[in-house]
Enzyme design. Sequence first.
Site, PDB file in Angstrom:
ATOM      1  N   TYR A  49       0.824  -1.222   0.000  1.00 56.11           N
ATOM      2  CA  TYR A  49       0.000   0.000   0.000  1.00 56.11           C
ATOM      3  C   TYR A  49       0.857   1.270   0.000  1.00 56.11           C
ATOM      4  O   TYR A  49       0.352   2.372  -0.196  1.00 56.11           O
ATOM      5  CB  TYR A  49      -0.954   0.044   1.204  1.00 56.11           C
ATOM      6  CG  TYR A  49      -1.985  -1.057   1.267  1.00 56.11           C
ATOM      7  CD1 TYR A  49      -2.164  -1.943   0.209  1.00 56.11           C
ATOM      8  CD2 TYR A  49      -2.790  -1.205   2.387  1.00 56.11           C
ATOM      9  CE1 TYR A  49      -3.109  -2.961   0.280  1.00 56.11           C
ATOM     10  CE2 TYR A  49      -3.743  -2.216   2.464  1.00 56.11           C
ATOM     11  CZ  TYR A  49      -3.886  -3.098   1.405  1.00 56.11           C
ATOM     12  OH  TYR A  49      -4.820  -4.097   1.494  1.00 56.11           O
ATOM     13  N   HIS A 107      -0.182 -11.805   2.011  1.00 52.90           N
ATOM     14  CA  HIS A 107      -1.183 -10.980   1.331  1.00 52.90           C
ATOM     15  C   HIS A 107      -1.974 -11.772   0.281  1.00 52.90           C
ATOM     16  O   HIS A 107      -3.199 -11.699   0.219  1.00 52.90           O
ATOM     17  CB  HIS A 107      -0.486  -9.784   0.678  1.00 52.90           C
ATOM     18  CG  HIS A 107      -1.380  -8.625   0.399  1.00 52.90           C
ATOM     19  ND1 HIS A 107      -0.950  -7.322   0.439  1.00 52.90           N
ATOM     20  CD2 HIS A 107      -2.687  -8.553   0.075  1.00 52.90           C
ATOM     21  CE1 HIS A 107      -1.964  -6.521   0.152  1.00 52.90           C
ATOM     22  NE2 HIS A 107      -3.019  -7.245  -0.075  1.00 52.90           N
TER      23      HIS A 107
HETATM   24  N1  LIG Z   1      -6.128  -8.451   1.505  1.00 46.49           N
HETATM   25  C1  LIG Z   1      -6.386  -7.943   0.329  1.00 46.49           C
HETATM   26  O1  LIG Z   1      -6.000  -8.485  -0.731  1.00 46.49           O
HETATM   27  C2  LIG Z   1      -7.208  -6.697   0.227  1.00 46.49           C
HETATM   28  C3  LIG Z   1      -7.786  -6.332  -1.001  1.00 46.49           C
HETATM   29  C4  LIG Z   1      -8.571  -5.181  -1.023  1.00 46.49           C
HETATM   30  C5  LIG Z   1      -8.760  -4.435   0.126  1.00 46.49           C
HETATM   31  N2  LIG Z   1      -8.150  -4.794   1.297  1.00 46.49           N
HETATM   32  C6  LIG Z   1      -8.286  -3.980   2.535  1.00 46.49           C
HETATM   33  O2  LIG Z   1      -9.655  -3.724   2.771  1.00 46.49           O
HETATM   34  C7  LIG Z   1      -9.885  -2.324   2.846  1.00 46.49           C
HETATM   35  C8  LIG Z   1     -11.267  -1.965   2.380  1.00 46.49           C
HETATM   36  O3  LIG Z   1     -11.519  -2.385   1.061  1.00 46.49           O
HETATM   37  P1  LIG Z   1     -11.555  -1.390  -0.191  1.00 46.49           P
HETATM   38  O4  LIG Z   1     -10.744  -0.194   0.117  1.00 46.49           O
HETATM   39  O5  LIG Z   1     -11.214  -2.219  -1.373  1.00 46.49           O
HETATM   40  O6  LIG Z   1     -13.107  -1.042  -0.375  1.00 46.49           O
HETATM   41  P2  LIG Z   1     -14.322  -0.560   0.559  1.00 46.49           P
HETATM   42  O7  LIG Z   1     -13.873  -0.255   1.930  1.00 46.49           O
HETATM   43  O8  LIG Z   1     -15.436  -1.535   0.367  1.00 46.49           O
HETATM   44  O9  LIG Z   1     -14.775   0.759  -0.188  1.00 46.49           O
HETATM   45  C9  LIG Z   1     -14.006   1.930  -0.220  1.00 46.49           C
HETATM   46  C10 LIG Z   1     -14.703   2.935  -1.132  1.00 46.49           C
HETATM   47  O10 LIG Z   1     -16.009   3.201  -0.646  1.00 46.49           O
HETATM   48  C11 LIG Z   1     -16.170   4.596  -0.347  1.00 46.49           C
HETATM   49  N3  LIG Z   1     -16.884   4.673   0.931  1.00 46.49           N
HETATM   50  C12 LIG Z   1     -16.394   4.380   2.171  1.00 46.49           C
HETATM   51  N4  LIG Z   1     -17.346   4.519   3.103  1.00 46.49           N
HETATM   52  C13 LIG Z   1     -18.478   4.892   2.442  1.00 46.49           C
HETATM   53  C14 LIG Z   1     -19.804   5.190   2.856  1.00 46.49           C
HETATM   54  N5  LIG Z   1     -20.165   5.115   4.135  1.00 46.49           N
HETATM   55  N6  LIG Z   1     -20.700   5.554   1.894  1.00 46.49           N
HETATM   56  C15 LIG Z   1     -20.354   5.636   0.595  1.00 46.49           C
HETATM   57  N7  LIG Z   1     -19.108   5.360   0.143  1.00 46.49           N
HETATM   58  C16 LIG Z   1     -18.181   4.991   1.060  1.00 46.49           C
HETATM   59  C17 LIG Z   1     -14.784   5.170  -0.297  1.00 46.49           C
HETATM   60  O11 LIG Z   1     -14.763   6.458  -0.871  1.00 46.49           O
HETATM   61  P3  LIG Z   1     -14.410   7.782  -0.003  1.00 46.49           P
HETATM   62  O12 LIG Z   1     -12.944   7.733   0.278  1.00 46.49           O
HETATM   63  O13 LIG Z   1     -14.797   8.872  -0.973  1.00 46.49           O
HETATM   64  O14 LIG Z   1     -15.273   7.735   1.219  1.00 46.49           O
HETATM   65  C18 LIG Z   1     -13.989   4.238  -1.223  1.00 46.49           C
HETATM   66  O15 LIG Z   1     -14.083   4.667  -2.555  1.00 46.49           O
HETATM   67  C19 LIG Z   1      -8.742  -1.760   1.978  1.00 46.49           C
HETATM   68  O16 LIG Z   1      -8.585  -0.375   2.142  1.00 46.49           O
HETATM   69  C20 LIG Z   1      -7.612  -2.618   2.439  1.00 46.49           C
HETATM   70  O17 LIG Z   1      -7.134  -2.176   3.703  1.00 46.49           O
HETATM   71  C21 LIG Z   1      -7.396  -5.936   1.364  1.00 46.49           C
END
Ligand SMILES: NC(=O)c1ccc[n+]([C@@H]2O[C@H](COP(=O)([O-])OP(=O)(O)OC[C@H]3O[C@@H](n4cnc5c(N)ncnc54)[C@H](OP(=O)(O)O)[C@@H]3O)[C@@H](O)[C@H]2O)c1
Length: 274
Positions: A49, A107
């Site tokens: 990240y 990961h």
């Molecule tokens: N282990 C892995 O391979 C892996 C893969 C993917 C993700 N992850 C981890 O999981 C975390 C979360 O997953 P993600 O970042 O993919 O997606 P997510 O948390 O499902 O969604 C993030 C998106 O949703 C928006 N958002 C957040 N809260 C909101 C709300 N209450 N209402 C409307 N929109 C909202 C954010 O935009 P704004 O910033 O504009 O609010 C952002 O664009 C990652 O950041 C990472 O730490 C791990």
Amino acid sequence: MSAPVIEANGARIPAIGLGTWDLRGRTCARVVEQALRLGYRHIDTAEMYNNEREVGEALRASGVRRDEVFITTKIWQDHLAPGEFERATKECLVRLRLSDVDLLLIHWPNPRIPLAETLGAMCRMKQAGFARHIGVSNFTAPLVDQAVALATEPLVVNQIEWHPYLDQSKVVAATRRHGLAVTAYSPIARGRAADDKTLRLIGLHHRKTAGQISLRFLVQEGAIVIPRTSKRERLEENMAIFDFTLDDAEMDEIRKLAHPAGRVVDWSGSPNWD
Ligand SMILES: NC(=O)c1ccc[n+]([C@@H]2O[C@H](COP(=O)([O-])OP(=O)(O)OC[C@H]3O[C@@H](n4cnc5c(N)ncnc54)[C@H](OP(=O)(O)O)[C@@H]3O)[C@@H](O)[C@H]2O)c1
């Protein structure tokens, strides 16, 4: 308000954490510090990240005690050979400026490196005190079985993509059979769930947003959730999910949103492990 804690194989993990993928530089430092000040006690980062420095800075700037925050980092696919794994782990700690992390994860699996070797290195990192707990991410049901059989230290988490559009019952069952917790990443489907009509309608009954319904659904399924946002008001919104309950009919209605093409994270570069 403090979030509930999920216990798994000796670990105590706050049921909500802040995801930090794609948060970089000053934005990352600001959001992580705000989250900690608002009461988040679990931060999810990874070497790929490119923000571990800022996560560590924010932790120190927040004034929250280190032992009150659960920090997860992950070692990338290219660093799973034992020597590389150990070097990468120590470099994560240097960037975070921490003596240990609470949870160290593989990961993504890498079929070119024997899993036994990576797990051996990860167990050594735990024994040496660089990680309090260890686990995996993006592991399928058969891979979880293999990992548990090979590890000499308990694994505590499998972090997988999970949200209302994805039926993960098979891997969730395999993970829990061994006592590991499931952490749901992309828990609002990268924002998609926040616009969902069904989730919005359910939310109206509870005076909650569709995003909160998606997170609450996962929490009631027993998952740890790690939503990411860059916005302060959404940090608060995403945390306010522990003061209401979805009933059985609502849970069933949400389960029906799952479909085979429901993934939002690209697995096309990954081998078919099933
Ligand atoms: N282990 C892995 O391979 C892996 C893969 C993917 C993700 N992850 C981890 O999981 C975390 C979360 O997953 P993600 O970042 O993919 O997606 P997510 O948390 O499902 O969604 C993030 C998106 O949703 C928006 N958002 C957040 N809260 C909101 C709300 N209450 N209402 C409307 N929109 C909202 C954010 O935009 P704004 O910033 O504009 O609010 C952002 O664009 C990652 O950041 C990472 O730490 C791990």
